[in-house]
Scaffold this active site. Structure first.
Site, PDB file in Angstrom:
ATOM      1  N   GLY A   1       0.843  -1.202   0.000  1.00  0.00           N
ATOM      2  CA  GLY A   1       0.000   0.000   0.000  1.00  0.00           C
ATOM      3  C   GLY A   1       0.878   1.253   0.000  1.00  0.00           C
ATOM      4  O   GLY A   1       0.589   2.236  -0.684  1.00  0.00           O
TER       5      GLY A   1
ATOM      6  N   TRP B   1       2.461   1.625  -3.398  1.00  0.00           N
ATOM      7  CA  TRP B   1       1.470   2.077  -4.383  1.00  0.00           C
ATOM      8  C   TRP B   1       1.509   3.609  -4.494  1.00  0.00           C
ATOM      9  O   TRP B   1       1.337   4.169  -5.572  1.00  0.00           O
ATOM     10  CB  TRP B   1       0.070   1.619  -3.950  1.00  0.00           C
ATOM     11  CG  TRP B   1      -1.035   2.106  -4.861  1.00  0.00           C
ATOM     12  CD1 TRP B   1      -1.531   1.487  -5.964  1.00  0.00           C
ATOM     13  CD2 TRP B   1      -1.786   3.323  -4.738  1.00  0.00           C
ATOM     14  NE1 TRP B   1      -2.524   2.237  -6.537  1.00  0.00           N
ATOM     15  CE2 TRP B   1      -2.700   3.369  -5.810  1.00  0.00           C
ATOM     16  CE3 TRP B   1      -1.767   4.391  -3.827  1.00  0.00           C
ATOM     17  CZ2 TRP B   1      -3.594   4.433  -5.987  1.00  0.00           C
ATOM     18  CZ3 TRP B   1      -2.654   5.446  -4.012  1.00  0.00           C
ATOM     19  CH2 TRP B   1      -3.557   5.449  -5.080  1.00  0.00           C
ATOM     20  N   HIS B   2       1.773   4.269  -3.335  1.00  0.00           N
ATOM     21  CA  HIS B   2       1.716   5.730  -3.327  1.00  0.00           C
ATOM     22  C   HIS B   2       2.863   6.376  -4.079  1.00  0.00           C
ATOM     23  O   HIS B   2       2.737   7.501  -4.545  1.00  0.00           O
ATOM     24  CB  HIS B   2       1.675   6.261  -1.892  1.00  0.00           C
ATOM     25  CG  HIS B   2       0.335   6.114  -1.271  1.00  0.00           C
ATOM     26  ND1 HIS B   2      -0.057   4.972  -0.623  1.00  0.00           N
ATOM     27  CD2 HIS B   2      -0.722   6.958  -1.224  1.00  0.00           C
ATOM     28  CE1 HIS B   2      -1.301   5.131  -0.198  1.00  0.00           C
ATOM     29  NE2 HIS B   2      -1.724   6.319  -0.552  1.00  0.00           N
ATOM     30  N   GLY B   3       3.981   5.702  -4.153  1.00  0.00           N
ATOM     31  CA  GLY B   3       5.075   6.346  -4.861  1.00  0.00           C
ATOM     32  C   GLY B   3       6.353   5.556  -4.801  1.00  0.00           C
ATOM     33  O   GLY B   3       6.547   4.709  -3.927  1.00  0.00           O
TER      34      GLY B   3
ATOM     35  N   PHE C   1       0.395  10.209  -7.548  1.00  0.00           N
ATOM     36  CA  PHE C   1       0.379   8.762  -7.318  1.00  0.00           C
ATOM     37  C   PHE C   1      -0.294   8.051  -8.484  1.00  0.00           C
ATOM     38  O   PHE C   1      -0.453   6.896  -8.522  1.00  0.00           O
ATOM     39  CB  PHE C   1      -0.323   8.420  -6.003  1.00  0.00           C
ATOM     40  CG  PHE C   1       0.215   9.218  -4.847  1.00  0.00           C
ATOM     41  CD1 PHE C   1       1.593   9.382  -4.701  1.00  0.00           C
ATOM     42  CD2 PHE C   1      -0.606   9.812  -3.929  1.00  0.00           C
ATOM     43  CE1 PHE C   1       2.105  10.128  -3.662  1.00  0.00           C
ATOM     44  CE2 PHE C   1      -0.102  10.547  -2.877  1.00  0.00           C
ATOM     45  CZ  PHE C   1       1.250  10.709  -2.749  1.00  0.00           C
TER      46      PHE C   1
END
Lengths: 480, 288
Positions: free
Chosen positions: A319, A322-324, A480
């Site tokens: 998770g 996923w953001h960066g 993102f």
């Protein structure tokens, strides 16, 4: 094109009248065309990428649906995953892994001959990729049938309100609304406008107003004392919440006007009394996606404590990633993984303590909320620093160290007190509206009583005129 | 038809509320003790006027008042846009022609923030010059402030004016001492002056306007932290004198004590006093 911009106003001014003039397939064509135009406004070169992954996921879904051969179905699913994650991996993570590999080799005293590439990250790729993936997985699981109509499917993937920054609306929630011929409705318009206005307030009057203060804190933390930085960190927690949930509100509102119903993406997350509750209130479309397509398939909490901890940690690490493409985001996920694990261990002990000392419920809840909020803020420090690139860990550690030192922990030592007062003022408005919303259900109330609507809309416009910041309009989650 | 009435009702309510609250805020501004409110309300009479950005606050006024036995008035503001400083100084001179000296901190033309300009819309009702500068430099904000009067008060200047609603703004100084970590890091930081001829000429307008009224003007480069590199400083000073004919009193390296600073750009109260002492020593200020 962002929702809080003049080009979008023009876009919406043309899109909606034509949308309601058309019916059936022409309306779908118009929606699809407008959505691609909306996306192309950033970079037209990536429109073929959406088209490509849309077409192949449509085909994969068709083959999976029509086949009764488990092996073939599984192969198609895997191919779909490879394609989607391949695009995501290349555009978003290629340089990250190459740079990490180079750094690791250099750590061993080696000089690898690979180098990173100049790759532009397509806006919203993480959102539409996850949306598309959920479709093929759901078809594979036979939770939904395949969509026969390519036009409907393509419109579902590209529908502009949710295309670039979510919410990640799944096929079972949206795709089957596509077939309905929605008529213009004043109720939908009022309800949608209410959400848009509230989202706009959150974005321009809260997130963008406190952003300069936060930026200063993170750009040069050494300049400031502990109280200033503590306020900066708390402000960031509200900045990112209002920025992202504001965008979601506007997306939900726009979809509502079109006649679509999007699921909620935020439910007052900072009132959570535990981290598991937090993740059912924060970026719900992503956290439920991760739960349904990662955590539960990994075994969830069904295989004993150690496996549950492991699954929690894997889910949160991914998770975070996923953001960066930055280790600070991974660390942010790691912290949340740790929080979830520690919570599972500590909660039974805490419950016994509460029972023993007969702690009043409001105090129990208050302490829990405060602890969750404080620990969330610590994780946000790494998240915010992660958006800044290379020195992210250094900056985040520096900020936390200064706050922990308690140096200059007084009001007098803070800079830009006026920004602080304004920040607390607008956050106060947010909290009042969110707390009273539980009782009054403002959006329902305004739909039932036009006089209330006029007052609320005018009130929101006054607040936006008085507190709005209009110089910057980019949304944090676009990256993102 | 009923829907149309509601829409018209919303528009009417918005504008009525906007004008009423805007009027209320203007009343509050008039009563505020903030520097610009005092100036436009006719309560800003002084012998010495200080003009600058936040570095102008280094010229520690209460100390200046006490040692010179004269009144001072400051028009300084954080990142003050030079255009706004110029028009406000002209307004001040027109309203208070008895002012004897004007001290202008020179980084006004190097360290300013144009985004701050519409913030002074709070005072556009009091000064046609302020109104005109915003109209020319930021037409969009000017239009917005005509459409919505509340928008005129959507800025830091208004918030400060409210903060000083019932008290003088004479506590607006830097009285922190620079941190050790910041001291150590000073040589690794720097500022580079751009040396903009247009802005230099604009700032000289203050001198020219004051001269017509017989007022002395001193352009001063205030102190910087001793080990903080300032690039193009000499170039700026030389160019300023070359283009305007005014000499610059250079205190950029005059204070060597690191604990006389709040950060690299701002002296604290100790440094502020030392700066005033230097001005006395150099005859800019007279001890009476």
């Amino acid at each position: 094109m962002v929702f809080n911009s003049i080009p979008f106003l023009v876009f919406a001014g043309i899109f909606f009248p034509v949308y309601f003039l058309l019916k059936g397939r022409p309306r779908l064509y118009w929606s699809l065309l407008a959505s691609y135009f909306f996306y192309a406004w950033w970079d037209w070169r990536f429109v073929p990428l959406i088209l490509f992954s849309t077409y192949f996921d449509y085909e994969f879904g068709r083959i999976i649906h029509n086949s009764n051969e488990p092996k073939r179905r599984k192969t198609m699913l895997i191919l779909s995953m490879i394609m989607n994650l391949g695009f995501l991996g290349f555009f978003k993570y290629f340089n990250f892994f190459i740079d990490s590999y180079i750094a690791m080799m250099q750590g061993f005293g080696l000089q690898p001959s690979v180098s990173s590439l100049n790759i532009i990250l397509p806006v919203g790729i993480s959102f539409y990729t996850f949306q598309s993936m959920s479709y093929t997985i759901d078809v594979y699981r036979r939770e939904i049938p395949m969509e026969k109509d390519f036009l409907k499917f393509a419109t579902f993937i590209a529908l502009f309100p949710q295309l670039v920054a979510g919410p990640i609306v799944r096929a079972k929630d949206l795709l089957f609304q596509m077939g309905e011929d929605k008529k213009f409705s004043w109720t939908n318009l009022n309800s949608g406008l209410g959400r848009i206005l509230w989202g706009f307030f959150k974005k321009v009057a809260i997130a963008d107003s406190i952003a300069p203060f936060v930026d200063q804190c993170f750009q040069d933390p050494m300049r400031f004392g502990s109280m200033h930085l503590l306020i900066g960190v708390v402000f960031y927690a509200f900045q990112i919440y209002c920025d992202f949930s504001g965008y979601s509100d506007m997306a939900i509102g726009l979809a509502r006007i079109m006649g679509y119903h999007f699921p909620e993406n935020f439910k007052t997350p900072y009132f959570s009394k535990s981290f598991s509750e937090f993740w059912t209130r924060w970026h719900i479309s992503l956290s439920s996606w991760l739960r349904d397509y990662l955590y539960i398939p990994l075994g969830g909490n069904r295989k004993g404590k150690v496996h549950t901890y492991k699954n929690n940690m894997i889910t949160m690490l991914l998770g975070g990633l996923w953001h960066g493409a930055n280790w600070a985001f991974v660390f942010w996920g790691f912290l949340h993984g740790v929080y979830l694990i520690v919570q599972r261990i500590v909660t039974p002990v805490w419950r016994k303590f509460v029972a023993l000392v007969r702690l009043p419920k409001f105090l129990d809840d208050g302490i829990a909320m405060l602890v969750v909020f404080a620990l969330t803020c610590i994780a946000w420090v790494y998240f915010r620093a992660g958006s800044m690139g290379l020195d992210s860990f250094h900056i985040a550690n520096q900020i936390l160290k200064i706050i922990a030192s308690g140096e200059d922990f007084n009001w007098h030592s803070t800079f830009n007190k006026y920004q602080i007062i304004k920040g607390f003022l607008v956050i106060g408005v947010l909290l009042i509206v969110e707390v009273t919303n539980v009782r009054f259900q403002w959006n329902h109330l305004q739909l039932q009583k036009p006089a209330v609507r006029v007052i609320l809309f005018a009130g929101a416009l006054w607040l936006i005129a008085l507190f709005g910041t209009f110089s910057s309009n980019a949304f944090i989650y676009f990256q993102f | 038809m009923k829907k149309l009435y509601w829409i018209l009702g919303l528009i009417a309510l918005y504008f009525i509320g906007d004008r009423l609250v805007g009027y209320f805020f203007q009343q509050q501004i008039e009563k505020s003790q903030f520097r610009y409110s005092r100036m436009y309300a006719g309560n800003g009479e002084a012998d010495i006027l200080i003009v600058g950005n936040s570095r102008g606050l280094n010229f520690y006024q209460p100390y200046m008042d006490s040692v010179t036995n004269q009144n001072t008035f400051s028009l300084c503001y954080y990142s003050m846009p030079p255009e706004m400083a110029i028009v406000m100084t002209k307004d001040y001179i027109d309203q208070y022609p008895k002012v004897k000296k004007i001290l202008v901190e020179l980084t006004l033309i190097e360290m300013s923030d144009d985004k701050l300009l519409p913030g002074f819309a709070t005072y556009m009702n009091f000064s046609p010059r302020v109104d005109s500068v915003i109209k020319v430099k930021d037409k969009q904000s000017w239009n917005a402030s005509q459409l919505s009067h509340l928008f005129r008060y959507n800025n830091e200047v208004f918030q400060r004016a409210m903060y000083y609603r019932n008290k003088l703004d004479d506590d607006w100084y830097f009285d922190r001492t620079i941190t050790e970590a910041f001291i150590q890091d000073a040589p690794n930081r720097s500022v580079t002056f751009k040396v903009n001829d247009t802005l230099i000429r604009q700032l000289a307008e203050i001198g020219a306007y004051a001269k017509t009224k017989g007022i002395e003007v001193y352009y001063i480069m205030g102190p910087f932290f001793p080990t903080y590199p300032v690039h193009n400083l000499d170039k700026l000073l030389a160019r300023f004198t070359e283009l305007t004919g005014y000499p610059v009193i250079n205190y950029s390296r005059s204070i060597q004590d690191p604990y006389s600073f709040t950060d690299y750009l701002h002296a604290n109260l100790k440094g502020g006093r030392a700066t005033v002492d230097l001005m006395i020593k150099d005859g800019i200020l007279n001890v009476q």
